[in-house]
Design a protein around this motif. Structure first.
Motif, PDB file in Angstrom:
ATOM      1  N   UNK A 179       1.599  -8.490  14.107  1.00  6.52           N
ATOM      2  CA  UNK A 179       1.038  -7.279  13.498  1.00  6.52           C
ATOM      3  C   UNK A 179      -0.231  -7.646  12.718  1.00  6.52           C
ATOM      4  N   UNK A 236       4.992   3.565   6.338  1.00  4.47           N
ATOM      5  CA  UNK A 236       5.418   2.989   7.626  1.00  4.47           C
ATOM      6  C   UNK A 236       4.199   2.677   8.500  1.00  4.47           C
ATOM      7  N   UNK A 237       3.304   1.848   7.995  1.00  2.00           N
ATOM      8  CA  UNK A 237       2.118   1.594   8.801  1.00  2.00           C
ATOM      9  C   UNK A 237       1.344   0.393   8.271  1.00  2.00           C
ATOM     10  N   UNK A 238       0.451  -0.097   9.139  1.00  2.00           N
ATOM     11  CA  UNK A 238      -0.561  -1.084   8.770  1.00  2.00           C
ATOM     12  C   UNK A 238      -1.835  -0.629   9.463  1.00  2.00           C
ATOM     13  N   UNK A 239      -2.970  -0.841   8.845  1.00  2.00           N
ATOM     14  CA  UNK A 239      -4.214  -0.452   9.513  1.00  2.00           C
ATOM     15  C   UNK A 239      -5.381  -1.342   9.094  1.00  2.00           C
ATOM     16  N   UNK A 240      -6.442  -1.234   9.890  1.00  2.00           N
ATOM     17  CA  UNK A 240      -7.719  -1.904   9.611  1.00  2.00           C
ATOM     18  C   UNK A 240      -8.684  -0.815   9.200  1.00  2.00           C
ATOM     19  N   UNK A 241      -9.318  -0.943   8.034  1.00  2.00           N
ATOM     20  CA  UNK A 241     -10.160   0.157   7.541  1.00  2.00           C
ATOM     21  C   UNK A 241     -11.645  -0.051   7.811  1.00  2.00           C
ATOM     22  N   UNK A 249      -2.865  -8.403  15.184  1.00  2.00           N
ATOM     23  CA  UNK A 249      -3.302  -7.124  15.773  1.00  2.00           C
ATOM     24  C   UNK A 249      -4.367  -6.474  14.892  1.00  2.00           C
ATOM     25  N   UNK A 250      -4.085  -6.388  13.590  1.00  2.12           N
ATOM     26  CA  UNK A 250      -5.024  -5.703  12.687  1.00  2.12           C
ATOM     27  C   UNK A 250      -6.342  -6.470  12.582  1.00  2.12           C
ATOM     28  N   UNK A 287       0.837  -1.193   0.000  1.00  2.59           N
ATOM     29  CA  UNK A 287       0.000   0.000   0.000  1.00  2.59           C
ATOM     30  C   UNK A 287       0.873   1.243   0.000  1.00  2.59           C
ATOM     31  N   UNK A 293     -10.759   4.104  10.443  1.00  2.00           N
ATOM     32  CA  UNK A 293      -9.587   3.224  10.477  1.00  2.00           C
ATOM     33  C   UNK A 293      -9.080   3.046  11.901  1.00  2.00           C
ATOM     34  N   UNK A 294      -8.506   1.896  12.152  1.00  2.00           N
ATOM     35  CA  UNK A 294      -7.755   1.656  13.381  1.00  2.00           C
ATOM     36  C   UNK A 294      -6.271   1.607  13.008  1.00  2.00           C
ATOM     37  N   UNK A 295      -5.448   2.265  13.839  1.00  2.00           N
ATOM     38  CA  UNK A 295      -4.006   2.405  13.588  1.00  2.00           C
ATOM     39  C   UNK A 295      -3.702   3.423  12.487  1.00  2.00           C
TER      40      UNK A 295
END
Lengths: 344, 82
Positions: free
Chosen positions: A159, A131-136, A162-163, A126, B47-49
């Protein structure tokens, strides 16, 4: 009017049968799909789960490639059951989502994020130097990192866990993402992210490293991970990351800030450490008693979206007592005392 | 009233790190200010994070604070903190 040749009381008995094939057939024949009627009738949690999901556990992964753009979900590059890709990030995402699904199914009998077999969708590559990961809210998104400070965000299975756990929290207690409830939301994701790794490796609470994001920091960064549940505040110390890991391990060091939604990624250190202490105190594998206590507290319907640390602590103590008795209650209460939170 | 400078602070994200930069060039500060004001009306997402961005916009007459999510901030502004 529901007519059947088999009397309802026999079907109700069969709905409690140990063999899932017999059980599911009886439930289907009773015509109770998508209702809680059977569970109310018989009061059996497993039956309720079977009725709600209405099908067998379902693992269906979809891995996409954003090709360094930001359009989601991107190009579908590996679906469930397909052979490994030549792209390591694709395979890490696929395997990590599988490990996470397996923990939830094997240990907590949860059928995917929504407990109804929801697709597990992830996108890798992405944006650029992201520098990140996320849940949308629907799927997981992973950046490649900048290559100088951060490696790719799929590198660490916790990680990924976690997401995905943000999805589980969103489908259950839906903890508000601000201040203490937000830090609890973050902590829940770290707890189950770490459990994914521990379960996959078969490590006991004593054996586990309790690190979040091990391998994520690039080679010459001074640090072992982003967070440590065993020793919050010790994961890294590098000027390029803003200095030392700022996580507190005790409520007296709670960070009051308006940044990061009230320090949700910092103050999570406090409940993170409480879980570690509970897991070690209860002994054995962390996903067993400690994991079940935290999972039940998250999904049992009593946890309020605006919960504070003390409220969550109290709920876990009551849950430990209900599930495992007085000794477990004492161990969980002592864990919270260890981070400065007194329960009754 | 014209924009003198903009301080951009990014916090949160999975790593929970904070980074800051200051834009002193008035023309660029003006462009960022316009982009930030446009972005403020776009969906914040759920979003989370996600990253959290805070902009401190200093003009000849006042200081304004604007907070946006990573989902709202345009790529060219985010690039300031890469």
């Amino acid at each position: 009017m529901h007519c059947t040749l088999v009397p309802p009381y026999i079907l109700q008995a069969l709905a409690r049968h140990q063999d899932p094939v017999v059980r599911d057939a009886a439930i289907a024949t009773l015509g109770y799909d998508k209702t809680f009627a059977v569970s109310r009738l018989i009061g059996d949690r497993d039956i309720r789960a079977a009725v709600v999901t209405g099908r067998a556990p379902r693992l269906h992964r979809l891995i996409h490639d954003a090709q360094h753009e930001e359009d989601l979900p991107g190009a579908l590059v590996r679906s469930e059951g397909e052979a490994p890709s030549t792209d390591v990030a694709v395979n890490e995402a696929y395997d990590g989502l599988g490990d996470t699904w397996k923990l939830y199914e094997d240990v907590f009998q949860r059928n995917s994020i929504d407990d109804a077999g929801m697709d597990l969708s992830g996108t890798v590559h992405f944006s650029q130097q992201y520098d990140n990961a996320y849940w949308d809210g629907q799927q997981m998104v992973f950046g490649d990192g900048d290559g100088v400070l951060f490696n790719r965000f799929t590198i660490s299975v916790d990680v990924i866990g976690h997401e995905l756990t943000h999805g589980v929290t969103g489908a259950t207690a839906d903890l508000a993402y601000k201040n203490q409830s937000g830090a609890l939301n973050e902590s829940i994701s770290d707890v189950f992210g770490s459990l994914v790794k521990q379960y996959a490796l078969g490590q006991s609470a004593e054996e586990a490293d309790w690190l979040i994001g091990a391998g994520l920091l690039a080679e010459d960064v001074h640090g072992v991970a982003l967070r440590s549940m065993k020793a919050p505040g010790t994961a890294y110390d590098d000027d390029r990351l803003g200095g030392k890991d700022p996580q507190p391990a005790h409520i007296r060091d709670y960070l009051r800030t308006t940044s990061d939604n009230g320090g949700v990624h910092t103050n999570s250190g406090i409940p993170n450490h409480a879980f570690y202490l509970a897991a070690v105190g209860l002994g054995g594998n962390a996903w067993e008693q400690a994991g079940h206590v935290w999972y039940d507290a998250l999904t049992g319907g009593e946890l309020q979206p605006t919960a504070t640390f003390p409220q969550f602590a109290q709920l876990t103590v009551a849950t430990a007592d209900r599930l495992y008795g007085a000794a477990a209650k004492k161990a969980v209460a002592e864990a919270w005392t260890g981070v400065g939170i007194v329960t009754s | 009233m014209s924009v003198l400078r903009v301080v951009v602070t990014r916090s949160g994200g999975f790593a929970g790190l904070t980074a800051t930069t200051e834009v002193d060039d008035p023309d660029e500060a003006e462009r960022i200010t316009e982009a930030v004001h446009r972005a403020a009306g776009s969906p914040a997402g759920n979003r989370r994070d996600d990253f959290v961005y805070e902009f401190t916009i200093v003009t000849t007459t006042e200081t304004e604070h604007v907070e946006l999510t990573g989902a709202q901030v345009p790529a060219e502004v985010r690039a300031r903190l890469r």
